[in-house]
Scaffold this active site. Structure first.
Site, PDB file in Angstrom:
ATOM      1  N   LYS A   9      30.700 103.208  94.221  1.00 38.33           N
ATOM      2  CA  LYS A   9      30.566 104.692  94.113  1.00 38.33           C
ATOM      3  C   LYS A   9      29.101 105.439  94.545  1.00 38.33           C
ATOM      4  CE  LYS A   9      33.955 104.561  90.378  1.00 38.33           C
ATOM      5  NZ  LYS A   9      34.446 105.066  89.066  1.00 38.33           N
ATOM      6  N   TYR A  49      42.608 109.564  93.111  1.00 44.08           N
ATOM      7  CA  TYR A  49      42.414 109.615  91.803  1.00 44.08           C
ATOM      8  C   TYR A  49      43.674 110.612  91.231  1.00 44.08           C
ATOM      9  CZ  TYR A  49      38.298 107.008  91.236  1.00 44.08           C
ATOM     10  OH  TYR A  49      37.346 106.072  91.283  1.00 44.08           O
ATOM     11  N   PHE A  57      38.382 115.142  82.672  1.00 43.62           N
ATOM     12  CA  PHE A  57      37.184 114.728  83.522  1.00 43.62           C
ATOM     13  C   PHE A  57      37.535 114.573  85.042  1.00 43.62           C
ATOM     14  CE2 PHE A  57      39.551 110.661  82.048  1.00 43.62           C
ATOM     15  CZ  PHE A  57      39.743 110.029  83.453  1.00 43.62           C
ATOM     16  N   ARG A  85      38.936  93.352  88.798  1.00 41.79           N
ATOM     17  CA  ARG A  85      38.747  93.735  87.776  1.00 41.79           C
ATOM     18  C   ARG A  85      37.898  93.190  86.606  1.00 41.79           C
ATOM     19  NH1 ARG A  85      40.737  99.240  87.249  1.00 41.79           N
ATOM     20  NH2 ARG A  85      41.241  98.981  85.084  1.00 41.79           N
ATOM     21  N   THR A  91      35.582 100.117  81.646  1.00 41.13           N
ATOM     22  CA  THR A  91      35.345 101.429  82.424  1.00 41.13           C
ATOM     23  C   THR A  91      34.030 101.898  82.002  1.00 41.13           C
ATOM     24  OG1 THR A  91      37.743 101.853  82.475  1.00 41.13           O
ATOM     25  CG2 THR A  91      36.140 103.611  82.914  1.00 41.13           C
ATOM     26  N   ARG A 102      29.445  96.152  85.945  1.00 41.57           N
ATOM     27  CA  ARG A 102      29.152  97.483  85.200  1.00 41.57           C
ATOM     28  C   ARG A 102      28.119  97.114  83.888  1.00 41.57           C
ATOM     29  NH1 ARG A 102      35.245  99.996  85.082  1.00 41.57           N
ATOM     30  NH2 ARG A 102      35.010 101.333  87.111  1.00 41.57           N
ATOM     31  N   ASN A 112      29.945 104.573  86.842  1.00 44.94           N
ATOM     32  CA  ASN A 112      30.190 103.361  86.437  1.00 44.94           C
ATOM     33  C   ASN A 112      30.283 102.417  87.718  1.00 44.94           C
ATOM     34  OD1 ASN A 112      32.743 103.959  87.434  1.00 44.94           O
ATOM     35  ND2 ASN A 112      33.644 103.735  85.209  1.00 44.94           N
ATOM     36  N   HIS A 115      34.791 101.019  91.762  1.00 46.59           N
ATOM     37  CA  HIS A 115      36.270 101.381  91.675  1.00 46.59           C
ATOM     38  C   HIS A 115      36.954 100.023  92.020  1.00 46.59           C
ATOM     39  CE1 HIS A 115      40.408 102.611  91.724  1.00 46.59           C
ATOM     40  NE2 HIS A 115      40.340 102.130  93.003  1.00 46.59           N
ATOM     41  N   GLU A 126      46.007 102.334  97.868  1.00 50.87           N
ATOM     42  CA  GLU A 126      44.711 102.585  97.975  1.00 50.87           C
ATOM     43  C   GLU A 126      44.074 102.232  99.239  1.00 50.87           C
ATOM     44  OE1 GLU A 126      43.033 101.505  94.447  1.00 50.87           O
ATOM     45  OE2 GLU A 126      43.808 102.965  93.186  1.00 50.87           O
TER      46      GLU A 126
HETATM   47  P1  IDP Z   1      38.657 102.430  85.885  1.00 47.83           P
HETATM   48  O1  IDP Z   1      37.718 102.966  86.881  1.00 47.83           O
HETATM   49  O2  IDP Z   1      38.080 101.390  85.214  1.00 47.83           O
HETATM   50  O3  IDP Z   1      39.913 101.883  86.509  1.00 47.83           O
HETATM   51  P2  IDP Z   1      39.879 104.518  84.983  1.00 47.83           P
HETATM   52  O4  IDP Z   1      40.321 105.198  83.635  1.00 47.83           O
HETATM   53  O5  IDP Z   1      41.098 104.544  86.196  1.00 47.83           O
HETATM   54  O6  IDP Z   1      38.950 103.769  84.914  1.00 47.83           O
HETATM   55  O7  IDP Z   1      39.059 106.188  85.365  1.00 47.83           O
HETATM   56  C1  IDP Z   1      38.952 106.331  86.559  1.00 47.83           C
HETATM   57  C2  IDP Z   1      37.386 106.714  86.675  1.00 47.83           C
HETATM   58  O8  IDP Z   1      37.324 107.873  86.122  1.00 47.83           O
HETATM   59  C3  IDP Z   1      36.455 105.733  85.714  1.00 47.83           C
HETATM   60  O9  IDP Z   1      35.983 104.823  86.711  1.00 47.83           O
HETATM   61  C4  IDP Z   1      35.226 106.704  85.548  1.00 47.83           C
HETATM   62  O10 IDP Z   1      34.356 107.126  86.606  1.00 47.83           O
HETATM   63  C5  IDP Z   1      36.020 108.166  85.296  1.00 47.83           C
HETATM   64  N1  IDP Z   1      36.281 108.231  83.817  1.00 47.83           N
HETATM   65  C6  IDP Z   1      37.391 107.664  83.116  1.00 47.83           C
HETATM   66  N2  IDP Z   1      37.335 108.178  82.040  1.00 47.83           N
HETATM   67  C7  IDP Z   1      36.525 109.029  81.870  1.00 47.83           C
HETATM   68  C8  IDP Z   1      35.911 109.833  80.679  1.00 47.83           C
HETATM   69  O11 IDP Z   1      36.466 109.570  79.564  1.00 47.83           O
HETATM   70  N3  IDP Z   1      34.903 110.529  80.902  1.00 47.83           N
HETATM   71  C9  IDP Z   1      34.108 110.431  82.158  1.00 47.83           C
HETATM   72  N4  IDP Z   1      34.640 109.983  83.278  1.00 47.83           N
HETATM   73  C10 IDP Z   1      35.712 108.832  83.009  1.00 47.83           C
HETATM   74 MG    MG Z   2      41.481 103.059  87.324  1.00 48.84          MG
END
Ligand code: IDP
Ligand code: MG
Length: 156
Positions: A9, A49, A57, A85, A91, A102, A112, A115, A126
């Site tokens: 990212k 996304y 968010f 993963r 996350t 992370r 974070n 992805h 993807e």
């Molecule tokens: P992941 O990347 O661990 O699969 P996801 O739940 O798919 O997590 O969310 C996608 C991305 O959206 C996360 O990596 C993070 O950058 C952002 N994100 C997810 N949940 C939140 C939140 O509650 N606040 C702010 N950003 C979030």
């Molecule tokens: Mg995800």
């Protein structure tokens, strides 16, 4: 063998962590079969996304992911989706375990660093999104593969 889409990212790029993160992936024994650095267009990131479209968010996430260059990687290996993963970690970087990407480099929920596709279905979707042309992916057999896996694991 399985393939997964990994994104470094904009925070990873800005913080000069590209090399360290790519080294983690290679050190694990996974193989990079596609790689590009680009500031991706907003519609592509929105589609990537799309599952989060209704989440509060979403707009910030799309804004963040289009704010600077991103590195897209196609990563191959046995169970590559799950292995990546696990390597990436939870996350919320603040809660991610030490030893994960992370957990070692991040403090933020949203910024974070990485992805990784979460299922075979999303990986396929993807990868097609970020590597639309098959010619952008490279089929190659690393000489070390016979040492990364045992013969019984059936990936030689
Ligand atoms: P992941 O990347 O661990 O699969 P996801 O739940 O798919 O997590 O969310 C996608 C991305 O959206 C996360 O990596 C993070 O950058 C952002 N994100 C997810 N949940 C939140 C939140 O509650 N606040 C702010 N950003 C979030
Ligand atoms: Mg995800």
């Amino acid at each position: 063998m399985e393939r997964t889409l990994i994104l470094l990212k904009p925070d990873a790029v800005q913080r000069h962590l590209m090399g360290k993160i790519i080294a983690r992936i290679e050190d694990k024994g996974l193989q990079i079969v596609g790689m590009k650095l680009r500031q991706f267009p907003k519609p592509l990131i929105e589609e990537h996304y799309a599952v989060h479209k209704e989440r509060p968010f979403y707009a910030d996430l799309v804004g963040f992911m289009t704010s600077g260059p991103v590195v897209a990687l196609a990563v191959e290996g046995k169970d590559a989706i799950t292995v990546m993963r696990t390597l990436i970690g939870k996350t919320n970087s603040a809660e991610a375990a030490p030893g994960t990407i992370r957990g070692d480099y991040g403090m933020s929920f949203s910024n974070n660093l990485v992805h990784g596709s979460d299922s075979a279905e999303s990986a396929e979707k993807e990868l097609a999104l970020f590597f639309a042309d098959d010619a952008e992916l490279c089929d190659w057999k690393p000489v070390g593969r016979t040492w990364v896996y045992s013969a019984e694991e059936g990936v030689h």
